[in-house]
Design a protein around this motif. Structure first.
Motif, PDB file in Angstrom:
ATOM      1  N   UNK A 156     -35.068  -1.673  84.309  1.00 25.32           N
ATOM      2  CA  UNK A 156     -36.036  -0.990  83.269  1.00 25.32           C
ATOM      3  C   UNK A 156     -35.345  -0.105  82.272  1.00 25.32           C
ATOM      4  N   UNK A 157     -35.959   0.070  81.390  1.00 20.47           N
ATOM      5  CA  UNK A 157     -35.478   0.978  80.354  1.00 20.47           C
ATOM      6  C   UNK A 157     -36.756   1.876  79.821  1.00 20.47           C
ATOM      7  N   UNK A 158     -36.698   3.357  79.550  1.00 16.94           N
ATOM      8  CA  UNK A 158     -37.692   4.091  79.069  1.00 16.94           C
ATOM      9  C   UNK A 158     -37.260   4.019  77.290  1.00 16.94           C
ATOM     10  N   UNK A 159     -38.269   3.794  76.514  1.00  9.38           N
ATOM     11  CA  UNK A 159     -37.944   4.038  75.122  1.00  9.38           C
ATOM     12  C   UNK A 159     -37.768   5.493  74.753  1.00  9.38           C
ATOM     13  N   UNK A 160     -36.916   6.008  73.906  1.00 10.88           N
ATOM     14  CA  UNK A 160     -36.601   7.203  73.580  1.00 10.88           C
ATOM     15  C   UNK A 160     -37.937   7.789  73.037  1.00 10.88           C
ATOM     16  N   UNK A 161     -38.190   8.980  73.277  1.00  6.39           N
ATOM     17  CA  UNK A 161     -39.350   9.765  72.672  1.00  6.39           C
ATOM     18  C   UNK A 161     -39.266  10.011  71.329  1.00  6.39           C
ATOM     19  N   UNK A 162     -38.150   9.687  70.802  1.00  7.99           N
ATOM     20  CA  UNK A 162     -37.764   9.973  69.366  1.00  7.99           C
ATOM     21  C   UNK A 162     -38.727   9.196  68.632  1.00  7.99           C
TER      22      UNK A 162
END
Ligand SMILES: Nc1nc(SCCc2ccccc2)c2[nH]cnc2n1
Length: 162
Positions: A156-162
């Motif tokens: 899994x990967x988390x989307x960057x909050x930017x």
């Protein structure tokens, strides 16, 4: 030779109440995922956007109209022996109208978010639900055996909050 991956688009919509303590699940009465509690969704059809497909499935399966959908990520499913990867586009909404009804596809039921029926849900759900309820935007890929039950791995990967 470069083997092309085959992908098929799906949607999955979770309706939450305003204070996000309850979530609407449906018991799938037939077809893929029969006998499991899940969000509302299905195939994206030709000529519709993914979001339009999500709204359509929610309406068809629960009779609810979502005012707006919030994109939460994509879950990819690869089943052993099946070359086609399922791309399940994940949405939430707290803003629905219409009268909730049981359809021939789904038996709807509100659950406390703290008390979900994981033994009657897909085995990957308890893995990504915490990210989902924490409001994270993520992609995750699950590798299943052909039994639609055994997970052999995931990444899994988390989307960057930017
Ligand atoms: N929670 C969850 N959902 C799905 S399929 C959701 C999308 C869908 C696809 C086909 C018919 C209706 C709905 C899963 N598959 C494998 N693990 C899973 N976990």
């Amino acid at each position: 030779i470069v083997e092309q991956e085959l992908h098929k688009l799906y949607t999955l919509v979770y309706v939450l109440n305003k204070d996000k303590t309850k979530i609407l699940l449906g018991l799938k009465k037939r077809g893929f995922g029969k006998g499991r509690w899940n969000g509302f969704g299905g195939k994206v059809e030709k000529g519709e956007t993914i979001e339009q497909g999500a709204l359509r499935e929610l309406k068809e399966e629960s009779n609810l109209d979502a005012k707006n959908l919030e994109k939460k990520g994509v879950i990819y499913f690869k089943f052993e022996g099946d070359p086609v990867i399922m791309d399940v586009h994940l949405y939430t909404t707290t803003d629905v109208s219409g009268d909730l009804i049981e359809t021939d596809e789904m038996l709807p039921k509100w659950y406390n978010v703290s008390d979900l029926p994981y033994s009657s849900m897909w085995p990957d759900d308890p893995i990504w639900h915490p990210w989902f309820f924490e409001g994270k935007i993520f992609t995750v890929k699950f590798f299943f055996k052909a039994d639609l039950e055994t997970i052999t791995g995931y990444k899994h990967k988390f989307a960057s909050s930017v």
